[in-house]
Design a protein around this motif. Structure first.
Motif, PDB file in Angstrom:
ATOM      1  N   CYS A 137     -23.809  -4.204  -5.325  1.00 45.17           N
ATOM      2  CA  CYS A 137     -22.471  -3.870  -5.848  1.00 45.17           C
ATOM      3  C   CYS A 137     -22.557  -3.601  -7.340  1.00 45.17           C
ATOM      4  O   CYS A 137     -23.474  -4.053  -8.025  1.00 45.17           O
ATOM      5  N   LEU A 138     -21.610  -2.840  -7.822  1.00 47.55           N
ATOM      6  CA  LEU A 138     -21.635  -2.386  -9.216  1.00 47.55           C
ATOM      7  C   LEU A 138     -21.740  -3.573 -10.169  1.00 47.55           C
ATOM      8  O   LEU A 138     -22.507  -3.572 -11.120  1.00 47.55           O
ATOM      9  N   GLY A 139     -21.004  -4.635  -9.866  1.00 54.74           N
ATOM     10  CA  GLY A 139     -21.011  -5.811 -10.754  1.00 54.74           C
ATOM     11  C   GLY A 139     -22.417  -6.386 -10.870  1.00 54.74           C
ATOM     12  O   GLY A 139     -22.933  -6.623 -11.961  1.00 54.74           O
ATOM     13  N   CYS A 140     -23.044  -6.563  -9.719  1.00 57.41           N
ATOM     14  CA  CYS A 140     -24.411  -7.136  -9.748  1.00 57.41           C
ATOM     15  C   CYS A 140     -25.363  -6.174 -10.449  1.00 57.41           C
ATOM     16  O   CYS A 140     -26.219  -6.574 -11.231  1.00 57.41           O
ATOM     17  N   CYS A 141     -25.159  -4.889 -10.152  1.00 58.30           N
ATOM     18  CA  CYS A 141     -26.068  -3.894 -10.731  1.00 58.30           C
ATOM     19  C   CYS A 141     -25.923  -3.906 -12.250  1.00 58.30           C
ATOM     20  O   CYS A 141     -26.896  -4.018 -12.988  1.00 58.30           O
ATOM     21  N   ASN A 142     -24.662  -3.880 -12.724  1.00 56.62           N
ATOM     22  CA  ASN A 142     -24.462  -3.883 -14.185  1.00 56.62           C
ATOM     23  C   ASN A 142     -24.987  -5.162 -14.809  1.00 56.62           C
ATOM     24  O   ASN A 142     -25.595  -5.156 -15.873  1.00 56.62           O
ATOM     25  N   ALA A 143     -24.789  -6.277 -14.073  1.00 60.23           N
ATOM     26  CA  ALA A 143     -25.281  -7.548 -14.635  1.00 60.23           C
ATOM     27  C   ALA A 143     -26.788  -7.468 -14.796  1.00 60.23           C
ATOM     28  O   ALA A 143     -27.358  -7.853 -15.812  1.00 60.23           O
ATOM     29  N   ALA A 144     -27.433  -6.873 -13.780  1.00 58.64           N
ATOM     30  CA  ALA A 144     -28.908  -6.775 -13.859  1.00 58.64           C
ATOM     31  C   ALA A 144     -29.318  -5.854 -14.995  1.00 58.64           C
ATOM     32  O   ALA A 144     -30.268  -6.102 -15.713  1.00 58.64           O
ATOM     33  N   MET A 145     -28.518  -4.789 -15.154  1.00 59.01           N
ATOM     34  CA  MET A 145     -28.911  -3.816 -16.183  1.00 59.01           C
ATOM     35  C   MET A 145     -28.714  -4.378 -17.587  1.00 59.01           C
ATOM     36  O   MET A 145     -29.464  -4.063 -18.496  1.00 59.01           O
ATOM     37  N   SER A 146     -27.704  -5.249 -17.743  1.00 54.18           N
ATOM     38  CA  SER A 146     -27.422  -5.701 -19.122  1.00 54.18           C
ATOM     39  C   SER A 146     -28.393  -6.796 -19.532  1.00 54.18           C
ATOM     40  O   SER A 146     -28.583  -7.056 -20.690  1.00 54.18           O
ATOM     41  N   GLN A 147     -28.998  -7.449 -18.511  1.00 53.22           N
ATOM     42  CA  GLN A 147     -29.951  -8.491 -18.904  1.00 53.22           C
ATOM     43  C   GLN A 147     -31.360  -7.939 -18.652  1.00 53.22           C
ATOM     44  O   GLN A 147     -31.744  -7.758 -17.507  1.00 53.22           O
ATOM     45  N   PRO A 148     -32.049  -7.630 -19.733  1.00 54.04           N
ATOM     46  CA  PRO A 148     -33.409  -7.110 -19.510  1.00 54.04           C
ATOM     47  C   PRO A 148     -34.216  -8.076 -18.640  1.00 54.04           C
ATOM     48  O   PRO A 148     -33.969  -9.277 -18.667  1.00 54.04           O
ATOM     49  N   ALA A 149     -35.105  -7.518 -17.902  1.00 59.02           N
ATOM     50  CA  ALA A 149     -35.912  -8.358 -17.013  1.00 59.02           C
ATOM     51  C   ALA A 149     -36.693  -9.375 -17.854  1.00 59.02           C
ATOM     52  O   ALA A 149     -36.878  -9.184 -19.059  1.00 59.02           O
ATOM     53  N   ARG A 165     -32.266   2.455  -7.038  1.00 59.58           N
ATOM     54  CA  ARG A 165     -32.133   2.958  -8.417  1.00 59.58           C
ATOM     55  C   ARG A 165     -33.261   2.368  -9.275  1.00 59.58           C
ATOM     56  O   ARG A 165     -33.485   1.173  -9.280  1.00 59.58           O
ATOM     57  N   VAL A 166     -34.025   3.231  -9.933  1.00 58.05           N
ATOM     58  CA  VAL A 166     -35.200   2.725 -10.654  1.00 58.05           C
ATOM     59  C   VAL A 166     -34.817   1.784 -11.782  1.00 58.05           C
ATOM     60  O   VAL A 166     -35.604   0.962 -12.188  1.00 58.05           O
ATOM     61  N   GLU A 167     -33.582   1.892 -12.288  1.00 61.64           N
ATOM     62  CA  GLU A 167     -33.282   1.034 -13.439  1.00 61.64           C
ATOM     63  C   GLU A 167     -33.101  -0.421 -13.035  1.00 61.64           C
ATOM     64  O   GLU A 167     -33.085  -1.296 -13.882  1.00 61.64           O
ATOM     65  N   ILE A 168     -32.910  -0.673 -11.752  1.00 60.62           N
ATOM     66  CA  ILE A 168     -32.689  -2.082 -11.372  1.00 60.62           C
ATOM     67  C   ILE A 168     -34.043  -2.789 -11.455  1.00 60.62           C
ATOM     68  O   ILE A 168     -35.008  -2.368 -10.826  1.00 60.62           O
ATOM     69  N   PRO A 169     -34.122  -3.850 -12.266  1.00 63.07           N
ATOM     70  CA  PRO A 169     -35.427  -4.504 -12.452  1.00 63.07           C
ATOM     71  C   PRO A 169     -36.049  -4.936 -11.119  1.00 63.07           C
ATOM     72  O   PRO A 169     -35.333  -5.379 -10.206  1.00 63.07           O
ATOM     73  N   GLU A 170     -37.357  -4.764 -11.035  1.00 61.60           N
ATOM     74  CA  GLU A 170     -38.071  -5.151  -9.807  1.00 61.60           C
ATOM     75  C   GLU A 170     -37.815  -6.607  -9.455  1.00 61.60           C
ATOM     76  O   GLU A 170     -37.682  -6.966  -8.290  1.00 61.60           O
ATOM     77  N   GLU A 171     -37.701  -7.447 -10.504  1.00 63.07           N
ATOM     78  CA  GLU A 171     -37.486  -8.881 -10.210  1.00 63.07           C
ATOM     79  C   GLU A 171     -36.201  -9.079  -9.425  1.00 63.07           C
ATOM     80  O   GLU A 171     -36.105  -9.922  -8.544  1.00 63.07           O
ATOM     81  N   LEU A 172     -35.175  -8.274  -9.765  1.00 66.51           N
ATOM     82  CA  LEU A 172     -33.890  -8.426  -9.041  1.00 66.51           C
ATOM     83  C   LEU A 172     -34.053  -7.916  -7.612  1.00 66.51           C
ATOM     84  O   LEU A 172     -33.665  -8.579  -6.639  1.00 66.51           O
TER      85      LEU A 172
END
Ligand code: TA6
Length: 360
Positions: free
Chosen positions: A66-78, A44-51
């Motif tokens: 997993c959704l939790g990790c994905c959402n956590a990554a999405m809510s914290q800008p890279a 998914r392109v929205e997941i920051p490259e750093e993650l």
């Protein structure tokens, strides 16, 4: 099996929390039929490259985060990406990378500043007026779908509506953000076509702005466009523009310079508002009092406008102090007039501008 740090990577578990990533599958409609991930969340392109970079090589593109990790990554800008406000209190995005910072307002996807180790390369009015939905005087206003006054209806906004509407932003990482907007009933009232506009800003040793227009209508349409860039020039009397020597142009200034040598670099000695056609890809601005040379490298831009209002026109413009004209030069990468762009349904056109600033 690949050992990822202290734990062994398993394709059916989230490679980040090692939880059961069925929750990721459960979130994708197709997955309810146990068809597996509709699209692997690692792609998914929205997941920051750093993650994504923290994933073991074997997991990339295979495991589902997993959704939790994905959402956590999405809510914290890279790292390096800051959601902020522009000076007018509108949503803005700040990208910081390798000692440079770029600020982009969601209003008009307008780049407002590009801070480098030699200062801000762009210019903004000394007392910009931040009126909701109105473009700020300065930075890089996005001109679309017409340039200048509307050809038949003076009530329509000069330079089109793109610079005054809100664009959506999706951030890749600290180096790149894409802003986009599509037609709405309000835009149809001014220009009755379906379109998608995307502006991708990429920060590296250079600043790249890519403006992509897609015809999502059933009919062919034509448009004009410009990246109306205001450059900090130091003392305009000591600035010059190189690369447009002997290029055909039309002067639109009301009080232009009387005589000048079209085979020499442009110097500013009066109101200047020249539309050049069939322009080269590479131009430059020499801002002598700033000891700076800015190179403009464009692709798919066949027009350039060089503008400085000089005092009398400055007095007729909004968001301009009386002496603001002395400190900027506009060099606008564009496709206007005879070089307007025509797109068939489904077709796209991308104009890019890459700026490089160097000490000179
Ligand atoms: O790009 C030159 C120009 O068309 C000038 O004639 C002047 O009108 C300038 O744009 C600024 O336009 P704006 O609508 O931003 O005040």
């Amino acid at each position: 099996m690949t050992d990822s740090g202290s734990r062994t990577f398993q394709a059916d578990r989230c490679p980040l929390c090692f939880g059961d990533n069925q929750c990721a599958r459960a979130a994708t409609p197709a997955a309810q039929t146990n068809a597996g991930c509709e699209t692997c969340w690692c792609k998914r392109v929205e997941i920051p490259e750093e993650l994504l970079a923290t994933l073991p090589e074997a997991a990339r593109g295979r495991a589902c985060i997993c959704l939790g990790c994905c959402n956590a990554a999405m809510s914290q800008p890279a790292a390096g990406v800051t959601k902020t406000l522009d000076p007018g209190g509108r949503e803005a995005m700040q990208l910081e990378a390798n000692g440079q910072t770029v600020l982009i307002s969601h209003t008009g996807a307008q780049v407002l500043s590009w801070q480098t180790d030699s200062g801000d390369i762009l210019w903004t009015a000394s007392s910009p007026e931040y009126v909701a939905g109105k473009p700020v005087r300065g930075g890089v206003p996005v001109v679309f779908p017409w340039f200048g006054d509307h050809k038949s209806d003076p009530a329509k906004p000069a330079h089109g509506f793109a610079r005054s509407i809100n664009w959506q932003c999706s951030v890749r990482n600290a180096r790149s953000a894409t802003f986009s907007c599509v037609d709405t009933p309000a835009t149809h009232a001014m220009w009755d076509f379906a379109f998608r506009a995307e502006l991708t800003v990429t920060l590296g040793d250079t600043l790249q702005i890519a403006m992509r227009i897609t015809n999502t209508d059933q009919r062919e349409f034509s448009f004009e466009q410009a990246l109306h860039t205001y450059f900090a020039a130091g003392d305009i009397a000591e600035a010059s523009v190189h690369g447009l020597e002997n290029v055909p142009f039309v002067e639109h200034a009301r009080e232009p310079e009387g005589e000048w040598d079209a085979s020499a670099p442009i110097r500013f000695r009066a109101e200047t508002d020249r539309v050049f056609q069939q322009v080269p890809d590479i131009l430059s601005l020499r801002a002598t009092t700033l000891a700076r040379m800015v190179t403009l490298d464009t692709r798919n831009s066949r027009s350039t406008i060089v503008w400085n209002p000089w005092p009398n026109k400055t007095a007729r413009l909004s968001q301009m102090q009386a002496d603001d004209w002395q400190s900027f030069a506009c060099i606008e990468s564009a496709n206007v007039g005879e070089n307007h762009v025509t797109l068939a349904p489904g077709a796209s056109h991308e104009m890019t501008l890459t700026l490089t600033a160097a000490t000179a």
